[in-house]
Motif scaffolding. Sequence first.
Motif, PDB file in Angstrom:
ATOM      1  N   GLY A  33       6.861  46.126  38.758  1.00 54.56           N
ATOM      2  CA  GLY A  33       6.037  46.260  39.947  1.00 54.56           C
ATOM      3  C   GLY A  33       6.838  46.479  41.212  1.00 54.56           C
ATOM      4  O   GLY A  33       6.261  46.744  42.274  1.00 54.56           O
ATOM      5  N   SER A  34       8.171  46.406  41.116  1.00 51.76           N
ATOM      6  CA  SER A  34       9.001  46.543  42.319  1.00 51.76           C
ATOM      7  C   SER A  34      10.171  47.491  42.077  1.00 51.76           C
ATOM      8  O   SER A  34      10.035  48.705  42.224  1.00 51.76           O
ATOM      9  CB  SER A  34       9.497  45.156  42.766  1.00 51.76           C
ATOM     10  N   ILE A  35      11.300  46.961  41.665  1.00 53.60           N
ATOM     11  CA  ILE A  35      12.524  47.759  41.551  1.00 53.60           C
ATOM     12  C   ILE A  35      12.365  48.922  40.579  1.00 53.60           C
ATOM     13  O   ILE A  35      12.858  50.031  40.826  1.00 53.60           O
ATOM     14  CB  ILE A  35      13.706  46.852  41.131  1.00 53.60           C
ATOM     15  N   LEU A  36      11.678  48.702  39.459  1.00 60.91           N
ATOM     16  CA  LEU A  36      11.563  49.736  38.429  1.00 60.91           C
ATOM     17  C   LEU A  36      10.294  50.579  38.545  1.00 60.91           C
ATOM     18  O   LEU A  36      10.060  51.451  37.703  1.00 60.91           O
ATOM     19  CB  LEU A  36      11.616  49.093  37.030  1.00 60.91           C
ATOM     20  N   HIS A  37       9.506  50.322  39.568  1.00 63.01           N
ATOM     21  CA  HIS A  37       8.299  51.127  39.758  1.00 63.01           C
ATOM     22  C   HIS A  37       8.691  52.574  40.032  1.00 63.01           C
ATOM     23  O   HIS A  37       9.728  52.854  40.651  1.00 63.01           O
ATOM     24  CB  HIS A  37       7.489  50.583  40.941  1.00 63.01           C
ATOM     25  N   TRP A  38       7.859  53.513  39.574  1.00 61.68           N
ATOM     26  CA  TRP A  38       8.210  54.924  39.748  1.00 61.68           C
ATOM     27  C   TRP A  38       8.272  55.342  41.213  1.00 61.68           C
ATOM     28  O   TRP A  38       8.856  56.376  41.547  1.00 61.68           O
ATOM     29  CB  TRP A  38       7.258  55.822  38.954  1.00 61.68           C
ATOM     30  N   ARG A  39       7.699  54.517  42.100  1.00 73.38           N
ATOM     31  CA  ARG A  39       7.814  54.785  43.526  1.00 73.38           C
ATOM     32  C   ARG A  39       8.888  53.924  44.193  1.00 73.38           C
ATOM     33  O   ARG A  39       9.025  53.933  45.420  1.00 73.38           O
ATOM     34  CB  ARG A  39       6.475  54.519  44.215  1.00 73.38           C
ATOM     35  N   GLY A  40       9.654  53.200  43.407  1.00 71.64           N
ATOM     36  CA  GLY A  40      10.600  52.246  43.967  1.00 71.64           C
ATOM     37  C   GLY A  40      11.893  52.843  44.487  1.00 71.64           C
ATOM     38  O   GLY A  40      12.699  52.142  45.097  1.00 71.64           O
ATOM     39  N   GLY A  41      12.129  54.118  44.215  1.00 72.48           N
ATOM     40  CA  GLY A  41      13.332  54.764  44.721  1.00 72.48           C
ATOM     41  C   GLY A  41      14.471  54.840  43.720  1.00 72.48           C
ATOM     42  O   GLY A  41      15.439  55.585  43.944  1.00 72.48           O
ATOM     43  N   TYR A  42      14.371  54.084  42.624  1.00 72.11           N
ATOM     44  CA  TYR A  42      15.433  54.097  41.623  1.00 72.11           C
ATOM     45  C   TYR A  42      14.997  54.797  40.337  1.00 72.11           C
ATOM     46  O   TYR A  42      15.813  55.044  39.456  1.00 72.11           O
ATOM     47  CB  TYR A  42      15.852  52.662  41.279  1.00 72.11           C
ATOM     48  N   TYR A  43      13.746  55.103  40.251  1.00 69.63           N
ATOM     49  CA  TYR A  43      13.178  55.690  39.032  1.00 69.63           C
ATOM     50  C   TYR A  43      13.736  57.085  38.794  1.00 69.63           C
ATOM     51  O   TYR A  43      13.979  57.849  39.725  1.00 69.63           O
ATOM     52  CB  TYR A  43      11.656  55.763  39.154  1.00 69.63           C
ATOM     53  N   ARG A  44      13.927  57.410  37.518  1.00 70.74           N
ATOM     54  CA  ARG A  44      14.331  58.756  37.121  1.00 70.74           C
ATOM     55  C   ARG A  44      13.526  59.156  35.900  1.00 70.74           C
ATOM     56  O   ARG A  44      13.493  58.419  34.908  1.00 70.74           O
ATOM     57  CB  ARG A  44      15.818  58.771  36.755  1.00 70.74           C
ATOM     58  N   PRO A  45      12.818  60.278  35.934  1.00 67.92           N
ATOM     59  CA  PRO A  45      12.062  60.696  34.750  1.00 67.92           C
ATOM     60  C   PRO A  45      13.009  61.094  33.622  1.00 67.92           C
ATOM     61  O   PRO A  45      14.197  61.344  33.856  1.00 67.92           O
ATOM     62  CB  PRO A  45      11.260  61.904  35.248  1.00 67.92           C
ATOM     63  N   HIS A  46      12.497  61.123  32.411  1.00 61.80           N
ATOM     64  CA  HIS A  46      13.333  61.545  31.296  1.00 61.80           C
ATOM     65  C   HIS A  46      12.677  62.690  30.544  1.00 61.80           C
ATOM     66  O   HIS A  46      11.464  62.858  30.577  1.00 61.80           O
ATOM     67  CB  HIS A  46      13.621  60.378  30.340  1.00 61.80           C
ATOM     68  N   ARG A  47      13.501  63.473  29.895  1.00 64.10           N
ATOM     69  CA  ARG A  47      13.006  64.623  29.148  1.00 64.10           C
ATOM     70  C   ARG A  47      12.420  64.171  27.816  1.00 64.10           C
ATOM     71  O   ARG A  47      12.977  63.335  27.110  1.00 64.10           O
ATOM     72  CB  ARG A  47      14.154  65.591  28.875  1.00 64.10           C
ATOM     73  N   ALA A  48      11.269  64.733  27.485  1.00 64.74           N
ATOM     74  CA  ALA A  48      10.633  64.470  26.193  1.00 64.74           C
ATOM     75  C   ALA A  48       9.767  65.686  25.874  1.00 64.74           C
ATOM     76  O   ALA A  48       9.394  66.450  26.769  1.00 64.74           O
ATOM     77  CB  ALA A  48       9.787  63.202  26.249  1.00 64.74           C
ATOM     78  N   PRO A  49       9.433  65.896  24.603  1.00 70.65           N
ATOM     79  CA  PRO A  49       8.615  67.056  24.246  1.00 70.65           C
ATOM     80  C   PRO A  49       7.196  66.938  24.792  1.00 70.65           C
ATOM     81  O   PRO A  49       6.740  65.840  25.134  1.00 70.65           O
ATOM     82  CB  PRO A  49       8.611  67.026  22.712  1.00 70.65           C
ATOM     83  N   GLU A  50       6.494  68.053  24.890  1.00 63.66           N
ATOM     84  CA  GLU A  50       5.090  68.021  25.280  1.00 63.66           C
ATOM     85  C   GLU A  50       4.272  67.312  24.199  1.00 63.66           C
ATOM     86  O   GLU A  50       4.665  67.290  23.030  1.00 63.66           O
ATOM     87  CB  GLU A  50       4.568  69.443  25.482  1.00 63.66           C
TER      88      GLU A  50
END
Length: 292
Positions: free
Chosen positions: A164-181
Motif C-alpha cells: 500500500g506504500s513503498i511497493l504500490h505501483w504509484r509509489g515511485g519505485y515500481y517497475r513493470p515486467h515483461r510477460a506474454p499477452e
Amino acid sequence: MPAGPSERPAEGLIDLHTHSTVSDGTQSPRELVRAGVEAGLAVMAITDHDSTAGWAEAFDAARGTGMTVLPGMELSTQLDYASVHVLGYLIDPDNPALLAEVERTREERLHRAESMVARIAKDYDLSWDDVLAQTAPGATVGRPHIADALVAKGLVPDRSAAFGSILHWRGGYYRPHRAPEPTVGIRLIAEAGGVPVIAHPGARGPERLFAGDRVRSLVDAGLGGVEVNHRDNPPEARELWTRRAAEYDLVITGSSDYHGAGKPNRLGENSTAREQYARLVELGSGSEPFIG
C-alpha cells in the motif's frame, strides 16, 4: 508425474488457488498441504507463480491424508502494462514451450526485483541481500519477497502495508515486467494439456479482459474457466462474470488465493462447486490430480 487413484475426492471444500515458498507463500509445500488438511479441504490446488517445483513435495505430503492435490501454476501475463494472472491446472510440467516461457518470465521477474530494490535503496535501508534472506532457494522472486524484507527491516509493519506504500505501483519505485499477452499464456497452457483459468478478475488487468470482444479472443485461444469466487471480486462483478461464464460455457472456480502469513486470505474462504471441479478435471490432460 505420479498420481493417486482416480476416485472422487472426499467431502469438503475445494480450494483451487494457493501458494507455497516456491513462489510467494510463507509455508513450504509440505506445510501448505498440512494446513489444507487441518482446514478440512477435500481438494487443494498448488498454484505457485511460474513454477511447478512444489508439486512433488506436495504430493508426498498429501499421501495418506485423503486430501486431493490438484497440480497447477499461476502464469504471469500482461495486458496494456497491467498484470494478468492465468491459472493453469493439470498441465504437463515438462512441456518445452511452456517451460521456455516460464523461464523467461522468471528471469524477468528477478531482474525487475533487483531494479526495484536498487531504487528503494536510494531512500531506505534495504539491500538485495535483505531480499534474498526472505526468499527460499529456487523460488520465483517477486515483490512479496521485497515486502518481507521491508518488514524484516522494520520499515513497514506487514506485507499489506508494503504494497500500500513503498511497493504500490504509484509509489515511485515500481517497475513493470515483461510477460506474454493473455492469449499467448492461455494458448501455452492449453497446448500443454492444461486448463487455463483467469485468476481474480476483479484486479486491475483482468477486469478489462471481459470488455468488448476480448473475451471471445481468450476463448478462441483455449480459455477454460474464470475464478469468480474470490475476495477481490465484488458481488456485482461476480454476477457479470457468472453470466460471461455461462455465455461461453466456462468453468467457474472459487478459491482463497492463500499465501500463508503473507496475506489475510484464509484457506477455504471461497471454494469451487464439486460439479465445476469435475468439469475442470475432465478437461485437463497434461497431468492428474494426486489423491492422498
